[in-house]
Write an enzyme that holds these catalytic residues in place. Sequence first.
Site, mmCIF file in Angstrom:
data_model
loop_
_atom_site.group_PDB
_atom_site.id
_atom_site.type_symbol
_atom_site.label_atom_id
_atom_site.label_comp_id
_atom_site.label_asym_id
_atom_site.label_seq_id
_atom_site.Cartn_x
_atom_site.Cartn_y
_atom_site.Cartn_z
ATOM 1 N N CYS A 49 -32.388 35.192 14.524
ATOM 2 C CA CYS A 49 -33.740 34.525 14.492
ATOM 3 C C CYS A 49 -34.634 35.013 13.658
ATOM 4 C CB CYS A 49 -34.385 34.695 16.121
ATOM 5 S SG CYS A 49 -32.979 34.753 17.378
ATOM 6 N N LYS A 52 -34.218 34.745 9.860
ATOM 7 C CA LYS A 52 -33.967 33.417 9.640
ATOM 8 C C LYS A 52 -35.374 32.654 9.836
ATOM 9 C CE LYS A 52 -34.237 30.629 12.510
ATOM 10 N NZ LYS A 52 -33.212 30.380 13.627
ATOM 11 N N TYR A 179 -26.886 24.416 15.095
ATOM 12 C CA TYR A 179 -28.195 25.111 14.736
ATOM 13 C C TYR A 179 -28.002 25.822 13.258
ATOM 14 C CZ TYR A 179 -29.465 25.612 19.749
ATOM 15 O OH TYR A 179 -29.712 25.107 21.056
ATOM 16 N N HIS A 438 -57.759 14.871 19.704
ATOM 17 C CA HIS A 438 -57.741 14.117 18.540
ATOM 18 C C HIS A 438 -58.292 14.810 17.403
ATOM 19 C CE1 HIS A 438 -56.999 10.470 16.312
ATOM 20 N NE2 HIS A 438 -58.303 10.566 16.012
ATOM 21 N N GLU A 443 -51.001 15.019 20.495
ATOM 22 C CA GLU A 443 -51.484 14.113 21.163
ATOM 23 C C GLU A 443 -50.523 12.926 21.710
ATOM 24 O OE1 GLU A 443 -54.937 11.514 19.565
ATOM 25 O OE2 GLU A 443 -54.242 12.298 17.750
HETATM 26 P P1 NDP Z 1 -22.994 25.695 17.077
HETATM 27 O O1 NDP Z 1 -22.285 26.086 18.391
HETATM 28 O O2 NDP Z 1 -24.686 25.324 17.152
HETATM 29 O O3 NDP Z 1 -22.404 24.658 16.173
HETATM 30 C C1 NDP Z 1 -21.153 24.755 16.032
HETATM 31 C C2 NDP Z 1 -20.885 23.728 14.885
HETATM 32 O O4 NDP Z 1 -19.291 24.005 14.364
HETATM 33 C C3 NDP Z 1 -20.824 22.135 15.445
HETATM 34 O O5 NDP Z 1 -21.130 21.419 14.571
HETATM 35 C C4 NDP Z 1 -18.834 22.169 15.558
HETATM 36 O O6 NDP Z 1 -18.633 20.948 15.508
HETATM 37 C C5 NDP Z 1 -18.419 23.050 14.404
HETATM 38 N N1 NDP Z 1 -17.255 23.620 14.971
HETATM 39 C C6 NDP Z 1 -16.901 24.407 16.074
HETATM 40 N N2 NDP Z 1 -15.615 24.925 16.010
HETATM 41 C C7 NDP Z 1 -15.246 24.633 14.792
HETATM 42 C C8 NDP Z 1 -13.972 24.705 13.949
HETATM 43 N N3 NDP Z 1 -12.777 25.273 14.726
HETATM 44 N N4 NDP Z 1 -13.760 24.234 12.915
HETATM 45 C C9 NDP Z 1 -14.586 23.392 12.061
HETATM 46 N N5 NDP Z 1 -16.097 23.281 12.967
HETATM 47 C C10 NDP Z 1 -16.186 23.730 14.210
HETATM 48 O O7 NDP Z 1 -23.021 26.974 16.251
HETATM 49 P P2 NDP Z 1 -23.939 27.813 15.261
HETATM 50 O O8 NDP Z 1 -22.667 28.517 14.564
HETATM 51 O O9 NDP Z 1 -24.737 26.789 14.374
HETATM 52 O O10 NDP Z 1 -24.806 28.909 16.110
HETATM 53 C C11 NDP Z 1 -24.182 29.485 17.099
HETATM 54 C C12 NDP Z 1 -24.849 29.601 18.370
HETATM 55 O O11 NDP Z 1 -26.048 30.387 18.033
HETATM 56 C C13 NDP Z 1 -25.802 28.349 18.670
HETATM 57 O O12 NDP Z 1 -25.004 27.908 19.756
HETATM 58 C C14 NDP Z 1 -26.896 28.838 19.464
HETATM 59 O O13 NDP Z 1 -26.883 29.284 20.599
HETATM 60 C C15 NDP Z 1 -27.405 30.191 18.776
HETATM 61 N N6 NDP Z 1 -28.257 30.079 17.582
HETATM 62 C C16 NDP Z 1 -29.569 29.447 18.216
HETATM 63 C C17 NDP Z 1 -30.547 29.226 17.092
HETATM 64 C C18 NDP Z 1 -31.968 28.993 17.653
HETATM 65 O O14 NDP Z 1 -32.208 29.034 18.866
HETATM 66 N N7 NDP Z 1 -32.693 28.123 16.776
HETATM 67 C C19 NDP Z 1 -30.570 29.350 15.733
HETATM 68 C C20 NDP Z 1 -28.943 29.826 15.416
HETATM 69 C C21 NDP Z 1 -28.168 30.213 16.292
HETATM 70 P P3 NDP Z 1 -18.621 19.807 16.754
HETATM 71 O O15 NDP Z 1 -19.912 19.045 16.891
HETATM 72 O O16 NDP Z 1 -17.555 18.790 16.119
HETATM 73 O O17 NDP Z 1 -18.107 20.372 18.096
#
Ligand code: NDP
Length: 449
Positions: A49, A52, A179, A438, A443
Amino acid sequence: MSQKYDYDLFVIGAGSGGVRASRVSAAHGAKVAIAEEHKVGGTCVIRGCVPKKLLVYGAHFAEDLQDARRFGWEVPDCRFDWPTLRDNVLAEVDRLEGLYTENLERHKVEIIKERATVAGPHEVKLSGGRTVTAGKILIATGATPVMLDFPGAEHGISSNEVFHLDALPKRILITGGGYIANEFAGIFHEFGSKVTVVNRSDTILRGYEEALRDRLLQISITKGIDFKFNAAFQKIEKGEDGTLTAYLTGCEPIEADAILFAIGRRPNTDSLGLETAGVELDKKGAVMVDADNKSSCDSIYAVGDVTNRVQLTPVAIREGHAFADTVFGNKPTRVDYESIPSAVFSHPPVASVGLTEGQARDRLGTVKTYQSDFRPMKNVLAGRNERALYKLVVDGETEEVVGIHMIGPDAPEILQAAAIAVKAKLKKSDFDAVVALHPTMAEELVLMR
Ligand code: NDP
């Protein structure tokens, strides 16, 4: 407290959850040690976080500098220097690690910079060779990026490495649609990299309100980010000049200078010795815990991402605090998981709390929605054709606002305050009763009819 063990509490992992649990337990009078094999601060502070968000701030200057000309500023041609930002961010991370360390020491928590593994219900083995005992053990080891396994996958990096890149990649391929993928797609695009996002499905940000997901996708494509959906990796080849070529199903090979995997995070329980204490894991490897964070072993607890409940820092912190109050503070406390706000720091950012329209329709009798689709004033003068979208989801019977979803400048800042209204179960009429402030973007929240 007890003289029977070396420590009252031994915490494995000094991330957000572990640090809070240690500090509060120590304040309650417990003798506490915390083991960390990397840096004190964990994913959020060291490789998540915090760095980033600093990159997101850095990325915003690209658009701000461009827009400034429309606001009358003469802006010379500017050049972005990745090593400067990278090094400043890493120095800030080091400073924060120092603060976290001081904070633990001030609370008399012993910091052990070694890998620790469980050796029994009350025993912890340290990589230096010592074995220590504790009345309670807290597993707060977090999660680790999932990596794919196919020929050449070793050429890909994860969010752990992305903060340390030697040079800004001219072309970056980002795998995933969640994310991290959307946040880094925005960051690298603003820095000037050619960004391609590849996802296995045809969806980004699964779980978020559909209208926001569509809007982010449309804006990202308009900005020039490429998306390839329903694509799976076959192999990555590395050329002599370092160019990586990704071969995927359903599209032409893609050349890139870096390939980032952002396909989820899995609990860090490998080789942790949990079987020696009979701690049960679920099929994803997460420590299974009850509402008081206790595992199937009476003396072993777990908080944060290692339990795979809600992978968010503020949730891990609350779990750590609740554990300490319950176990050492004689103040039983449980975390309330209802209506947790979340945000994606994409360009523009997305923020959300409560039920999406789809979830509300599944759970409630009748549902009303209100939407404001507008071009922020600043974007109009800047000639930036990017529209914001706010959506309220309302229970048709009680008139309670059960969800707020926003995409647009500063959406996370605005949503944090708006989330109080959802938590307090305020009604749509309470929103209507508030006079607009405003001119602001926020708003729109009280002007939806
Ligand atoms: P996410 O869970 O957000 O997203 C995972 C993505 O990867 C999805 O699009 C999914 O596709 C795809 N995916 C999952 N498994 C596979 C696979 N085996 N092969 C190919 N694609 C795959 O994961 P992130 O890594 O982006 O983030 C991890 C976690 O970290 C988040 O869930 C969040 O909780 C936390 N995080 C929070 C942030 C914030 O609060 N701003 C910022 C960064 C991370 P599909 O949609 O098809 O399932």
